[in-house]
Design a protein around this motif. Structure first.
Motif, short mmCIF file in Angstrom:
data_model
loop_
_atom_site.label_atom_id
_atom_site.label_comp_id
_atom_site.label_asym_id
_atom_site.label_seq_id
_atom_site.Cartn_x
_atom_site.Cartn_y
_atom_site.Cartn_z
N UNK A 72 -15.44 16.86 -35.57
CA UNK A 72 -16.10 15.70 -35.92
C UNK A 72 -16.95 16.15 -37.10
N UNK A 73 -17.99 17.11 -36.84
CA UNK A 73 -18.92 17.60 -37.76
C UNK A 73 -18.35 18.14 -38.91
N UNK A 74 -17.09 18.74 -38.99
CA UNK A 74 -16.50 19.16 -40.11
C UNK A 74 -15.86 18.02 -40.63
N UNK A 75 -15.57 17.01 -40.21
CA UNK A 75 -14.93 15.90 -41.01
C UNK A 75 -16.02 15.18 -41.76
N UNK A 76 -17.04 14.84 -41.02
CA UNK A 76 -18.37 14.35 -41.62
C UNK A 76 -18.93 15.12 -42.98
N UNK A 77 -18.76 16.19 -42.65
CA UNK A 77 -19.36 17.12 -43.84
C UNK A 77 -18.30 17.02 -44.86
N UNK A 78 -17.06 17.29 -44.74
CA UNK A 78 -16.18 17.26 -45.92
C UNK A 78 -16.07 15.81 -46.57
N UNK A 79 -16.30 14.68 -45.79
CA UNK A 79 -16.30 13.48 -46.21
C UNK A 79 -17.48 13.38 -47.28
N UNK A 118 -11.87 9.61 -32.39
CA UNK A 118 -11.95 11.07 -31.62
C UNK A 118 -13.21 11.12 -30.92
N UNK A 119 -14.55 10.54 -31.42
CA UNK A 119 -15.61 10.62 -30.52
C UNK A 119 -15.61 10.20 -29.20
N UNK A 120 -14.49 8.98 -29.05
CA UNK A 120 -14.51 8.51 -27.88
C UNK A 120 -13.25 9.14 -26.89
N UNK A 121 -12.86 10.09 -27.51
CA UNK A 121 -11.64 10.70 -26.87
C UNK A 121 -12.32 11.76 -25.70
N UNK A 122 -11.42 11.40 -24.21
CA UNK A 122 -11.97 12.12 -23.40
C UNK A 122 -10.99 13.50 -23.19
N UNK A 123 -9.86 13.32 -23.67
CA UNK A 123 -8.80 14.43 -23.53
C UNK A 123 -8.56 15.05 -24.74
N UNK A 124 -9.32 16.50 -24.98
CA UNK A 124 -9.35 17.09 -26.31
C UNK A 124 -8.05 18.13 -26.31
N UNK A 125 -6.77 17.53 -26.31
CA UNK A 125 -5.61 18.45 -26.39
C UNK A 125 -5.01 18.09 -27.68
N UNK A 126 -4.38 19.04 -28.17
CA UNK A 126 -3.58 18.89 -29.40
C UNK A 126 -2.65 17.92 -29.38
N UNK A 127 -2.06 17.58 -28.46
CA UNK A 127 -1.07 16.61 -28.44
C UNK A 127 -1.60 14.98 -28.38
#
Length: 506
Positions: free
Chosen positions: A496-503, A437-446
RNA sequence: GGCCUGUUCGUCUAAGUGGCGAGGACGCAAGAUUUUCAUUCUUGAAACAUGGGUUCAAAUCCCGUACAGGCUACCA
């Protein structure tokens, strides 16, 4: 030429405005607008002992919230004022005296104690509440039993007196009710109601006919509880010589609570509002919750109120105010009382929330979030959030629970749903998600979804096994819209921040 | 007690002037969709208060009974 339609709502400012009152307002309003007429609000404050500060103001607030503002009222002006009966005090005596002079009414000097004694003395098993009627008045202290001189003396000595209507001994009084048709009363069974009180104020009975006449009211709608005093009013119209001007009557069926007449107790007891808006009783400091604060949209409020006793004959249930104005008819009002069903009321609200554009919902939702101390709400973000979650909000207040997580990182997680399935492979999976996700340039749901599934497949994990974990990471629990829609709105950094926190917590 | 008004699914109600196997909605139950929850969709259970008439035919008209509510204040 047809007379211009003029209707009135005439509450006494003594407390909260409940469902029945609001429905009377609604029917008055709809009828007036449909007929291009005037809707008048008149304050019936003739009982000074029941004065409650703030009650009048409150009535105006409720009407304004519901979108049912009068054309004439104490604060809307008009050519038939004043619109507070306490300010019209001087008007009524003249008519009361006129009735006495014409032999339709009389002075009564009985003290409250004497009246009480009379009720005790004449009380029998067969008749538990004796009336001051055509028989009993002959045994009481009034201008019918006293000599003329005595009456004059009493008055000059300023002995307090009231003026009572002199009901005919035996007469049939009838009128045509718009909802119920022909109704008849035998005057021998009706008592001599007080018209003018000892303090010089009129009672409802006198005031309502004098004011309806003076204000040129053409149609009078009120609750069914007034039906039994209708013959008094009909006779007054006749005795005052205004019979031709008498409005058409409609007595609206009562709205009932779970057990009988709706009371504000029902609200507390059954957990639903009975008042239009929050009512703070200045006398005891008690607050009774209103539909507005409970999270109702005025559109829904009006809609379910209209349908409580009325329908247009089709199967349509959702009506805008404009449609109601067009379709309403008093003749189609059901004559039986209606028990209020809170579940159905909520359904109406839900329907209205679903139908409304997020634009129109925005101000109310923003207020609710701000009240819960969510500050700094981006307008565009709010728009997206509302359209995404409104389907799952029944009350406006639900918007908080359904959308807090867009504004605040969850601090509590539904761990019992996560931990049984938690393990190294899952941890690995989510670190890969972060990297991807960090490398993702198109941040769309699909895009987020396809990436998510690809990574799952590469790790030989079924998406279902990690999807709900992902949801809990972002939201905190197992609820809310599609996870990828949420992630898309949250944005890259936040997600990404939320995933990290949850981890660190799981 | 007297007077007045009411009475169709649990709830809100429809069925212009008698011809229905009594319709819709909420709620409830089951299923489908949604890899959460809600939405959405399908299906289902559920009513003419009661007794007499009138009629070929009554939820619909008439009478009685029961039940419910309102009023019975110098409150509205």
């Amino acid at each position: 030429m047809e007379k211009k339609v003029r209707v009135r709502f005439a509450p006494s400012p003594t407390g909260g405005l409940h469902l029945g009152g609001m429905r009377t307002v609604l029917y008055n309003y709809l009828f007036a607008k449909q007929n291009k007429g005037d809707f008048i609000l008149r304050i019936e404050d003739t009982d000074q002992s029941r004065f409650v500060t703030g009650a009048e103001r409150y009535i105006f607030d409720c009407l304004k919230w519901a979108g049912l503002e009068p054309d004439e009222s104490p604060i809307h002006r008009g050519n038939y004022g004043p619109y507070r009966q306490s300010e019209r005090k001087e008007i009524y005596r003249k008519y009361a005296e006129q009735l006495v002079a014409d032999g339709f009414a009389y002075y009564a000097f009985d003290t409250p104690e004497e009246l009480e004694k009379m009720r005790q003395d004449f009380k029998t098993g067969k008749n538990p509440s004796p009336q001051y009627d055509h028989e009993l008045r002959n045994k009481m202290k009034n201008s019918l039993t006293l000599g003329e001189d005595e009456v004059r003396r009493f008055i000059s000595e300023e002995i307090p007196y009231v003026i009572r209507i002199k009901m005919p001994e035996k007469e049939l009084v009838s009128f045509n009710d718009m909802i119920r048709g022909e109704i008849h009363f035998d005057t021998s069974l009706v008592d001599d109601k007080v018209l003018l009180k000892a303090d010089g104020m009129p009672t409802y009975h006198l005031a309502v006919v004098v004011d309806d006449y003076l204000m040129k009211i053409t149609h009078a709608f009120r609750g069914e509880e007034w039906l039994s005093s209708a013959p008094v009013h009909i006779l007054l119209w006749k005795y005052l010589g205004w019979k031709k001007e008498m409005p058409q009557w409609a007595h609206l069926p009562l709205i009932l609570g779970p057990n009988g007449k709706l009371s504000k107790r029902d609200g507390a007891q059954f957990g639903f509002p009975v008042f239009a808006m929050n009512w703070n009783d200045p006398k005891n400091g008690e607050m009774t919750e209103g539909f507005k604060e409970k999270g109702f949209l005025p559109e829904a409020f009006i809609n379910f109120l209209a349908l409580l006793g009325w329908n247009d004959g089709t199967e349509q249930e959702i009506f805008t105010k404009e449609e109601l104005i067009q379709r309403f008819s008093m003749e189609r009002v059901h004559s039986g009382g209606a028990k209020f069903d809170y579940e159905k009321a909520k359904w109406f609200n839900h329907e209205w929330i679903k139908r409304k554009e997020s634009q129109d919902l925005k101000p109310a939702v923003r207020n609710i979030l701000v009240e819960k101390s969510i500050a700094e709400i981006d307008d565009q973000l709010l728009d997206k959030v509302i359209s995404l979650v409104k389907d799952r909000c029944t009350l406006l207040t639900d918007f908080y629970d359904q959308s807090v997580f867009f504004f605040r990182t969850p601090d509590q997680y539904d761990l019992t749903s996560v931990q049984p399935k938690w393990g190294e492979s899952k941890k690995l999976f989510f670190s890969e998600i972060i990297r991807n996700y960090e490398l993702n340039t198109d941040w769309s749901a699909t895009v987020l979804e396809t990436n998510f599934k690809e990574i799952a497949a590469a790790n030989k994990i079924k998406p279902g096994e990690v999807l709900s974990t992902f949801r809990i990471m972002l939201v905190g629990g197992k609820f809310g819209p599609g996870v990828f829609d949420i992630a898309a709105i949250l944005g890259k950094d936040n997600t990404i921040q939320r995933i990290k926190k949850a981890l660190t917590i799981f």
